[in-house]
Design a protein around this motif. Structure first.
Motif, mmCIF file in Angstrom:
data_model
loop_
_atom_site.group_PDB
_atom_site.id
_atom_site.type_symbol
_atom_site.label_atom_id
_atom_site.label_comp_id
_atom_site.label_asym_id
_atom_site.label_seq_id
_atom_site.Cartn_x
_atom_site.Cartn_y
_atom_site.Cartn_z
ATOM 1 N N ARG A 106 0.824 -1.223 0.000
ATOM 2 C CA ARG A 106 0.000 0.000 0.000
ATOM 3 C C ARG A 106 0.852 1.265 0.000
ATOM 4 N NH1 ARG A 106 -3.441 -0.704 5.034
ATOM 5 N NH2 ARG A 106 -1.985 -2.312 5.615
ATOM 6 N N TYR A 107 2.162 1.119 -0.225
ATOM 7 C CA TYR A 107 3.100 2.258 -0.259
ATOM 8 C C TYR A 107 2.974 3.119 0.995
ATOM 9 C CZ TYR A 107 3.257 0.806 -5.093
ATOM 10 O OH TYR A 107 3.375 0.059 -6.240
ATOM 11 N N THR A 108 2.949 2.472 2.140
ATOM 12 C CA THR A 108 2.738 3.152 3.410
ATOM 13 C C THR A 108 4.059 3.608 4.026
ATOM 14 O OG1 THR A 108 0.797 1.772 3.800
ATOM 15 C CG2 THR A 108 1.747 2.874 5.718
ATOM 16 N N ARG A 109 4.102 4.871 4.418
ATOM 17 C CA ARG A 109 5.257 5.395 5.155
ATOM 18 C C ARG A 109 5.270 4.703 6.523
ATOM 19 N NH1 ARG A 109 4.052 10.785 5.449
ATOM 20 N NH2 ARG A 109 3.269 10.588 7.550
ATOM 21 N N THR A 110 6.367 4.013 6.823
ATOM 22 C CA THR A 110 6.416 3.156 8.001
ATOM 23 C C THR A 110 7.569 3.522 8.915
ATOM 24 O OG1 THR A 110 5.447 1.363 6.704
ATOM 25 C CG2 THR A 110 6.552 0.746 8.746
ATOM 26 N N HIS A 111 7.276 3.553 10.216
ATOM 27 C CA HIS A 111 8.272 3.804 11.244
ATOM 28 C C HIS A 111 8.318 2.563 12.131
ATOM 29 C CE1 HIS A 111 8.036 7.987 9.986
ATOM 30 N NE2 HIS A 111 6.723 7.877 10.098
ATOM 31 N N LEU A 112 9.520 2.082 12.410
ATOM 32 C CA LEU A 112 9.722 0.893 13.219
ATOM 33 C C LEU A 112 10.163 1.331 14.607
ATOM 34 C CD1 LEU A 112 9.702 -2.182 12.553
ATOM 35 C CD2 LEU A 112 12.141 -1.983 12.148
ATOM 36 N N ILE A 113 9.458 0.857 15.638
ATOM 37 C CA ILE A 113 9.785 1.200 17.022
ATOM 38 C C ILE A 113 10.100 -0.100 17.750
ATOM 39 C CG2 ILE A 113 8.901 2.123 19.196
ATOM 40 C CD1 ILE A 113 7.397 3.285 15.984
ATOM 41 N N ALA A 114 11.240 -0.131 18.457
ATOM 42 C CA ALA A 114 11.623 -1.365 19.135
ATOM 43 C C ALA A 114 12.531 -1.063 20.318
ATOM 44 C CB ALA A 114 12.352 -2.294 18.169
#
Length: 151
Positions: A72-80
């Motif tokens: 879906r061409y989603t701007r994604t941020h990874l939090i860990a």
């Protein structure tokens, strides 16, 4: 003799149906049934996929989440949490065009990938309200927005 298969925890999806996404990698063995209260205000602005990393056994679940967002061409941020930094490094290496920002919570090693902004925030617990505020500031370009937290 029956072989018992260990079930990989499924992600908890909350928030928007479309729009930017936060993929939270929790160093827990199970996914919460509800989004931690401090994250609720972020669910009004983001899709949130909360994934239990369970000692690296859920890499395929995380990959499925990121493939869905990539479709879906989603701007994604990874939090860990830094406790799962190895998993974060593997995921970012596989999805460098999907992950825009990596926010690492806590002390310890943090992966660094070309083209992906990496930010470290203090604290230890992903559910801590202060950590959530710092995560919001990190993914929103440093402009910390007030987060109303349900008590």
């Amino acid at each position: 003799m029956r072989k018992t298969l260990k079930r990989t925890p499924r992600p908890l999806w909350c928030g928007l149906d479309y729009g930017p996404a936060l993929v939270v990698l929790d160093a827990a063995d199970s996914t919460p049934t509800d989004l931690p209260a401090g994250w609720t205000p972020l669910a009004e602005r983001y899709q949130i996929a909360w994934c239990a990393v369970a000692n690296g056994e859920s890499l395929n679940v995380i990959e499925d989440v990121l493939e869905s967002l990539a479709d879906r061409y989603t701007r994604t941020h990874l939090i860990a949490h830094t406790a799962v930094a190895d998993t974060v490094a593997r995921v970012v290496a596989e999805f460098p065009d999907v992950v825009r920002t990596v926010v690492m919570v806590g002390p310890g090693w943090a992966p660094n990938a070309a083209g992906v902004r990496t930010v470290r925030v203090g604290g230890h617990a992903l559910s801590d309200t202060t950590v959530v505020r710092e995560v919001a500031a990190a993914v929103e370009g440093g402009r910390a927005l007030p987060l109303a937290v349900a008590q």
